[in-house]
Each structure stands twice: as structure tokens, then as C-alpha cells.
Enzyme design. Structure first.
Site, mmCIF file in Angstrom:
data_model
loop_
_atom_site.group_PDB
_atom_site.id
_atom_site.type_symbol
_atom_site.label_atom_id
_atom_site.label_comp_id
_atom_site.label_asym_id
_atom_site.label_seq_id
_atom_site.Cartn_x
_atom_site.Cartn_y
_atom_site.Cartn_z
ATOM 1 N N ARG A 315 -6.020 -35.355 29.735
ATOM 2 C CA ARG A 315 -7.344 -35.817 29.330
ATOM 3 C C ARG A 315 -7.261 -36.755 28.123
ATOM 4 O O ARG A 315 -7.972 -37.766 28.057
ATOM 5 C CB ARG A 315 -8.191 -34.591 28.981
ATOM 6 C CG ARG A 315 -9.627 -34.884 28.619
ATOM 7 C CD ARG A 315 -10.267 -33.692 27.902
ATOM 8 N NE ARG A 315 -9.883 -32.404 28.395
ATOM 9 C CZ ARG A 315 -10.607 -31.654 29.215
ATOM 10 N NH1 ARG A 315 -11.772 -32.088 29.634
ATOM 11 N NH2 ARG A 315 -10.179 -30.465 29.604
ATOM 12 N N CYS A 390 -28.033 -31.328 47.452
ATOM 13 C CA CYS A 390 -29.039 -30.296 47.681
ATOM 14 C C CYS A 390 -28.697 -29.045 46.880
ATOM 15 O O CYS A 390 -28.455 -27.967 47.428
ATOM 16 C CB CYS A 390 -29.119 -29.992 49.173
ATOM 17 S SG CYS A 390 -30.590 -29.077 49.646
#
Length: 466
Positions: A315, A390
Site C-alpha cells: 500500500r 443492489c
């Protein structure tokens, strides 16, 4: 300006909602004369028009320069101690053929944790000797492939793996270098850390059993013991957690020296980056110096030589290099009751979501956002960037401010998405994973092709021949 009670305490309303917060974006990111965001000299609208949205944009210069900066900082810190520092780029953060090549050219090695990552690294031309292989459940086939390829080191995660790697090395007629992953009992995150006697997790073996594991390794001529390995957490600010972990590991390291060489100590990775204006990660030069001082002090206390060290940042190298561009589809002001009355949060829904950035849904990770297609003079409004899936938890940016006139068709950019976004991407709701575009010096190129609907349905055996 009036504070929106829905905003978290750490989030300050900006005087200019167009301004790019320093430290979050690639260093080449800026607004052009027209107000559009540019990265690596390439206009955001041009990227969207050519490659569509969502699109992962990686600033190649940022990634390359950051890899060199991290490597040089650690090597510079440990060189006066007579120790070498080896930097393994953690491929799980983002691994493509181009990224692997950038890391090798920057003087780093590559850390992989699956057969797929190993295969990609080898196919990309990474020398096997420059690869470290992790994983808590490496299959016998993966181990055999790694040994036969000549992988530099294999990190042993269990007692069973000692026998499996030794057997594979025997079969290949080679001696395989290995490290032992241990649990130090130290858990670190951001600026906090917790030290305990035991860890309840799937990785590694208890530190108390390390000597038994090393005796088993040294009893097998096909194995070469390189040292202990530990990973204490992710998104770490400061060196306090490393101090406690190093003290515990080096005590065992000293005891292991009585029966043979222990040339290395691997302290893992987990160096943090900024995702929001509230994050203040430790500069890599300061962090490297602090860790080197910790190791020196502990070795002096234990009266042992300073070993070579290894680190596995991912990272910290690739995170800031990435920006994801989305197009806004709908906006929706939502009125919420609060203790002091009502307040409004503006929802802006974009054409991606948890399929291209799962971290907010998985960890409630905070990200930031800015308009990418224009500059606006509208007053800042508290926004939540929602995805199109959704799921009510399908949020890309939980809390930030955008100009209040953000509207359908606008492009928005989410910075610090270089790490663990593409790697964790899925096809949920049958969305294709976006492409990855590298930008540099005004040029853009595809480094990973995006998936089309045709790509997705081609895997469905029920549609064969249709």
C-alpha cells in the site's frame, strides 16, 4: 460556514471544495486551466472518453518514484548498522505485469501469496530468486512449482509446511531458503497497537514454538533457514508497534543463534498512507530511521549482531499512485433527523461501487472525492458517493464534501485507490471489472484490459454455442 451534524468530527468543511488535499493524490495531479483534473499530464475527461468509466488510473511515475523512495529510505537507515535492507513489494496490493516490472526496475523484490500471483510474476519476467512466497495454505502443487522455479524464499506458515517444502526440495534436488512466520502478539493499526501474550489468527505459528520449528527445519538438509518473519497489521502510523514486535522477535532470534546462523529478520509491512484529510502517516524516512534505531537498540541489549532485514510494503508504494474515475448518474438530497433538528446529506450515485472498491463495505474504510471534470463555485455540500449495486452498504466514499451543484454527467475522482481495489474487485451484479490505465508524461496506456459483458457470459456453460 455551518457544520453539518451528519459529518464525522474529523471531517472539516473545505473553504474550496475543488482543492486537491495534499498527500492524497499522485504528485502529478492538478487542475488544468479549464478546471479539469489531470493526472500524469492526462486529462480526466479524455481518459473517460477513451476508456470509459469506472476506470482505475495509475500514475506510473508516482509508483516508480515511491518504490525507490521506500527502498532507499530503509537501506539508508540500516546501512550504518552494517545491515542490508531488502524491500519486497507486496503484490497482493496490486500486481500486474507492468507493476511487477516497475518494482524490479526500482530495485525491489516481489512478495506473492498464491500460485496465481507467482505465475503472473514469473510470466512478467521477475527473476524467481527475487520472489518471496507467502500464504497460510499453500498447496503441494504451488510449493513444488515455487521450488522448481527457484523462488528465493518461501515463508513457512505451519509445521506441516516444513515437511511439504522439504519434500519438494528433496524431489527437486535443491536446497530451499525459508523463513518462519511467527505471531508476536502485537497488533497494530494506525497509531494504536496492542501487545498480548497470544494471537488468535490464521497466520503463522506462536512465537513460543519458533525454536521447535527451526529445529525441524535445520534437521532437513534440503532447507536453509533464513530467519523469522512477522506481520503486525496494516495502515500503521508510527513505529511503536514495530518496537514491541522487534523486541520480542529479536529475543528469540538471539536464542536461535546458539544452534546456527540466522542471517535475516523480516518485519513485514503495513506502513500506512493518507486516505482522508485527517490521516497523517509517518514519512518513510522518519519511519525507517525509527525502526533502524529500534533494531540497533535491541541488538545492543541482547549483545548480538544486527541482522539483515526485510520489509514487505505494498500500500505504501502503490496506494497513492491510484485514482479511480467515475461518472455521476443520479443525485439525491436526503433529509435526516438529528439531535439538533434536521440535516441534509447529498447522495451521488456513480457507475461503479463495491465491485471495484470493496474496502468501504468490508472495513468501513474512508476515502475522499473531488470533481474531476470541472471546477465549481458552488458552496460545499456533504456528500456520500454511492455505487450502483443492489446493496445498501454499497458506498464508495462515506463522508466528504463536493460542490453542491454536482450533477449527472459529472466525473468524480477518488484518490488513494492504487492498493486493494483492483485486487479485491468482483463481478457482483454482473459488472465487468474496470480497466487499469497507466499515465505518464501526457500519455495513457492500458495495462489491464477491462471486462466486457461478452467476457462475463462467455464463462457460462449454459450459453455454449448461443
Amino acid at each position: 460556514m455551518t457544520h453539518n451534524p451528519l459529518a464525522p468530527s474529523w471531517l472539516t468543511e473545505p473553504a474550496d471544495a475543488n482543492a486537491l488535499v495534499p498527500g492524497l493524490w499522485p504528485r502529478t495531479a492538478e487542475r488544468g486551466e479549464s478546471g479539469e483534473l489531470t493526472i500524469g499530464g492526462v486529462n480526466a475527461r479524455a481518459l473517460a472518453d477513451e476508456f470509459g468509466t469506472p476506470v482505475y488510473v495509475i500514475d506510473e511515475s508516482e509508483a516508480r518514484e515511491r518504490a525507490v523512495e521506500v527502498r532507499q529510505a530503509l537501506q539508508t537507515a540500516f546501512e550504518p548498522l552494517g545491515a542490508q535492507a531488502h524491500v519486497y513489494y507486496a503484490g497482493k496490493a496490486l500486481l500486474t505485469a507492468h507493476v511487477a516490472q516497475w518494482m524490479i526496475e526500482a530495485g525491489c523484490r516481489i512478495d506473492v501469496c498464491s500460485g496465481g500471483e507467482l505465475g503472473l510474476a514469473l510470466a512478467a519476467g521477475v527473476p524467481a530468486s527475487e520472489i518471496g512466497f507467502h500464504g497460510n495454505n499453500k498447496s503441494r502443487a504451488e510449493i513444488a512449482r515455487a521450488v522448481e522455479a527457484g523462488v528465493g524464499t518461501i515463508v513457512l506458515d505451519s509445521f506441516q509446511e516444513i515437511e511439504r517444502v522439504a519434500d519438494a526440495a528433496d524431489a527437486a534436488g535443491v536446497q530451499q531458503a525459508v523463513r518462519v512466520r511467527v505471531n508476536s502478539g502485537v497488533h497494530a493499526h494506525t497509531h494504536d497497537f496492542l501487545a498480548t501474550a497470544h494471537e488468535d489468527q490464521k497466520f503463522g505459528i506462536p512465537l513460543a514454538t519458533a525454536e521447535d520449528a527451526v529445529r525441524m527445519i535445520r534437521s532437513r538438509p534440503s532447507l536453509e533457514f533464513r530467519g523469522l518473519h512477522c506481520h503486525i497489521g496494516s495502515q500503521i502510523f508510527g513505529a511503536a508497534g514495530f518496537a514491541e514486535s522487534a523486541a520480542r522477535l529479536l529475543t528469540v532470534h538471539r536464542d536461535l543463534l546458539s544452534d546456527g546462523p540466522v542471517p535475516e529478520l523480516n518485519l513485514g509491512g503495513g506502513f500506512g498512507i493518507a486516505y482522508t484529510s485527517a490521516d497523517d502517516p509517518t514519512p518513510i524516512d522518519d519511519l525507517a530511521a525509527a525502526i533502524a534505531d529500534i533494531v540497533r537498540t535491541e541488538c545492543e541489549r541482547l549483545d548480538i549482531p544486527v541482522p539483515d532485514v526485510a520489509f514487505e510494503p505494498g500500500r505504501a508504494i502503490i496506494g497513492r499512485a491510484g485514482v479511480t474515475l467515475y461518472e455521476v448518474g443520479t443525485t439525491k438530497p436526503v433529509t435526516v433527523d438529528t439531535a439538533s433538528g434536521t440535516a441534509v446529506r447529498l447522495y451521488a450515485s456513480v457507475d461503479g461501487g463495491m465491485s471495484d472498491n470493496a474496502r468501504p463495505a468490508l472495513y468501513e474504510a474512508e476515502y475522499s472525492v473531488r470533481l474531476a471534470s470541472r471546477r465549481s463555485s458552488a458552496a460545499p455540500a456533504l456528500v456520500r458517493i454511492a455505487g450502483k449495486h443492489c446493496e445498501s452498504g454499497d458506498i464508495v466514499v462515506l463522508n466528504d464534501y463536493l460542490p453542491g451543484d454536482v450533477e449527472p454527467g459529472d466525473l468524480v475522482g477518488v484518490p488513494a485507490t492504487g492498493a486493494y481495489c483492483w485486487s479485491l474487485a468482483s463481478n457482483y451484479n454482473y459488472l465487468g471489472r474496470p480497466p487499469i490505465i497507466a499515465v505518464r508524461d501526457g500519455h495513457a496506456r492500458i495495462i489491464v484490459r477491462g471486462e466486457t459483458e461478452a467476457d462475463l457470459v462467455a464463462r457460462d456453460a449454459g450459453l455454449d454455442g448461443r
